[in-house]
Design a protein around this motif. Structure first.
Motif, PDB file in Angstrom:
ATOM      1  N   LYS A 207      18.479  57.024   1.427  1.00  0.00           N
ATOM      2  CA  LYS A 207      19.273  56.872   2.182  1.00  0.00           C
ATOM      3  C   LYS A 207      20.649  56.283   2.609  1.00  0.00           C
ATOM      4  O   LYS A 207      21.203  54.788   2.324  1.00  0.00           O
ATOM      5  CB  LYS A 207      18.872  56.158   4.025  1.00  0.00           C
ATOM      6  N   VAL A 208      21.920  57.239   1.891  1.00  0.00           N
ATOM      7  CA  VAL A 208      23.356  56.623   2.199  1.00  0.00           C
ATOM      8  C   VAL A 208      24.056  57.433   2.746  1.00  0.00           C
ATOM      9  O   VAL A 208      23.595  58.163   3.400  1.00  0.00           O
ATOM     10  CB  VAL A 208      23.776  56.303   0.253  1.00  0.00           C
ATOM     11  N   SER A 209      25.510  57.427   2.254  1.00  0.00           N
ATOM     12  CA  SER A 209      26.448  58.725   2.925  1.00  0.00           C
ATOM     13  C   SER A 209      26.234  59.988   2.831  1.00  0.00           C
ATOM     14  O   SER A 209      25.142  59.594   1.547  1.00  0.00           O
ATOM     15  CB  SER A 209      28.033  57.711   2.971  1.00  0.00           C
ATOM     16  N   PRO A 210      26.587  61.244   3.316  1.00  0.00           N
ATOM     17  CA  PRO A 210      25.831  62.622   2.926  1.00  0.00           C
ATOM     18  C   PRO A 210      26.217  63.101   1.803  1.00  0.00           C
ATOM     19  O   PRO A 210      25.220  63.969   1.222  1.00  0.00           O
ATOM     20  CB  PRO A 210      26.694  63.163   4.503  1.00  0.00           C
ATOM     21  N   LEU A 211      26.991  62.593   0.735  1.00  0.00           N
ATOM     22  CA  LEU A 211      28.123  63.227  -0.045  1.00  0.00           C
ATOM     23  C   LEU A 211      27.240  62.162  -1.151  1.00  0.00           C
ATOM     24  O   LEU A 211      27.935  62.245  -2.117  1.00  0.00           O
ATOM     25  CB  LEU A 211      28.611  63.712  -0.164  1.00  0.00           C
ATOM     26  N   ASP A 212      26.462  60.588  -0.950  1.00  0.00           N
ATOM     27  CA  ASP A 212      26.926  60.075  -2.148  1.00  0.00           C
ATOM     28  C   ASP A 212      25.190  60.275  -2.374  1.00  0.00           C
ATOM     29  O   ASP A 212      23.946  60.654  -1.592  1.00  0.00           O
ATOM     30  CB  ASP A 212      27.291  58.260  -1.301  1.00  0.00           C
ATOM     31  N   PHE A 213      24.669  59.586  -3.488  1.00  0.00           N
ATOM     32  CA  PHE A 213      23.346  59.004  -4.070  1.00  0.00           C
ATOM     33  C   PHE A 213      23.174  57.804  -4.265  1.00  0.00           C
ATOM     34  O   PHE A 213      24.064  56.941  -4.581  1.00  0.00           O
ATOM     35  CB  PHE A 213      23.437  59.996  -5.706  1.00  0.00           C
ATOM     36  N   SER A 214      21.542  57.197  -4.260  1.00  0.00           N
ATOM     37  CA  SER A 214      20.788  55.719  -4.819  1.00  0.00           C
ATOM     38  C   SER A 214      19.985  56.613  -5.387  1.00  0.00           C
ATOM     39  O   SER A 214      19.375  57.113  -4.844  1.00  0.00           O
ATOM     40  CB  SER A 214      21.196  55.076  -3.488  1.00  0.00           C
ATOM     41  N   PHE A 215      20.024  56.037  -6.433  1.00  0.00           N
ATOM     42  CA  PHE A 215      18.671  55.756  -7.422  1.00  0.00           C
ATOM     43  C   PHE A 215      18.079  54.892  -7.909  1.00  0.00           C
ATOM     44  O   PHE A 215      17.002  54.561  -8.130  1.00  0.00           O
ATOM     45  CB  PHE A 215      19.163  56.499  -8.369  1.00  0.00           C
TER      46      PHE A 215
END
Ligand code: KG4
Ligand code: ZN
Length: 340
Positions: A207-215
């Motif tokens: 879960k991060v901000s709507p347009l960002d990614f975390s992998f």
């Protein structure tokens, strides 16, 4: 505007592929890639070995590109090269080679942003492909980047979302490594996934901000999951590789699609183009095709050879810049962290 009939040589050396291509008015006459096998045994790209391999490969690769295009170097109008982002030692090989060749031939030098090239690869003329209309959203997914870019014109691009840690290709490759698969593991996960059950094992979506990614968290949850399961059954991986890969791929693809849906909602733009090595993935290709009927999007998926790192996309940007008279001077430097 420069004369329209031009031959541009593109040179790409930002990571572990040494590539050269010739383009003529949007048509690719040759597209040569020497992929460096040396990194497989190390489970990832070793920068020092990459730059050494570029030095060995660059002259034969350029020769082959000219030969296949059936033109002499004297017929070239300009040299386009990747100036960044990428590995510094790798970029320097292409940069210094391109500078010398342009000086030697007395033709313009054009610097190209690798990420911009992944997007503008959509303007290469290829059978069955129509270029996107402006404005469109580009999802650039590779071993080094994960970005959603709003593209209003060839050189007007705005990054509206990106990974805050690992790139999506790294999520594939690092998970593959945990499963004991060789580098780069992305294509192998894709291969096994096609035989497995995507709902077999639920992996969490970060879960991060709507347009960002975390992998990075995904890789850790794969690691803990595999440690837990192999403690119970030492043959867990070999017995369940298809289901594990299918579940992992399903999680990553639906995460990418969630972010695209958020971007479409925010911008109102429904034309989507994907690029970068991970766009070779069968799961994301299918999800995008399905989105055409489900959400009324218009999607653009480049030919496989223009998805992974290649020089045709560098030559394509070179041609667009050449026709607009945008050239680099000989003081141009490689930049490992070049931004869009
Ligand atoms: O664009 P690219 O060739 O190089 C970079 O600029 O990083 O992308 C390479 C990445 C690697 O992480 C590789 O595992 C991934 O693309 N990749 C795939 C597939 N084919 C390549 N990942 C998932 N499924 C695939 N079919
Ligand atoms: Zn790339």
């Amino acid at each position: 505007m420069n004369e329209t009939n031009c031959y541009i040589l593109g040179i790409e050396s930002s990571c572990d592929d040494t590539a050269a291509a010739v383009i003529n008015n949007g048509l690719v006459l040759s597209n040569v890639v020497a992929t460096q096998e040396i990194h497989t045994q190390y489970g990832g790209v070793v920068p020092e070995l990459a730059s050494r391999a570029h030095q060995q490969n660059i002259v034969p690769v350029v020769h082959q590109a000219l030969r296949q295009a059936n033109i002499d170097k004297k017929q070239l109008h300009a040299i386009a090269f990747t100036s960044g982002p990428g590995l510094m030692g790798s970029l320097l090989v292409g940069t210094s080679f391109s500078k010398s060749l342009s000086l030697g031939l007395g033709i313009p030098l054009i610097d190209v942003n690798h990420m911009q090239a992944h997007i503008l690869a959509h303007f290469i003329k290829a059978e069955g492909q129509t270029p996107p209309n402006f404005p469109f959203l580009a999802l650039t997914i590779s071993g080094g980047h994960t970005q959603i870019v709003k593209v209003t014109h060839y050189f007007e691009m705005e990054v509206i979302g990106q990974s805050i840690d690992d790139a999506v290709g790294e999520a594939f490759d690092k998970s593959a490594k945990i499963l004991g698969l060789p580098y780069p593991g992305g294509p192998l996960i894709d291969k096994y996934a096609q035989q497995g059950n995507p709902k077999a094992y639920p992996f969490p979506k970060p879960k991060v901000s709507p347009l960002d990614f975390s992998f990075s968290g995904l890789k850790t949850s794969v690691l803990y999951f595999i440690e837990r399961e192999t403690a119970k059954n030492p043959d867990f991986i070999s017995e369940n590789i298809e289901d594990v890969c299918a579940s992992l791929q399903y999680t990553i693809v639906s995460y990418l699609m969630d972010k695209l849906k958020n971007a479409v909602k925010k911008t109102g733009i429904k034309e989507i183009a994907i690029g970068g090595g991970v766009s070779a993935n069968s799961g994301i290709r299918k999800a995008l095709k399905d989105a055409e009927s489900t959400y009324g999007w218009k999607t653009h998926i480049p030919k496989f050879e223009y998805c992974t790192d290649n020089a045709a996309m560098i030559a394509m940007v070179g041609e667009l810049k050449y026709k607009q008279g945008i050239f680099a001077d000989t003081n141009v430097v490689a930049s490992a962290r070049l931004k869009l």
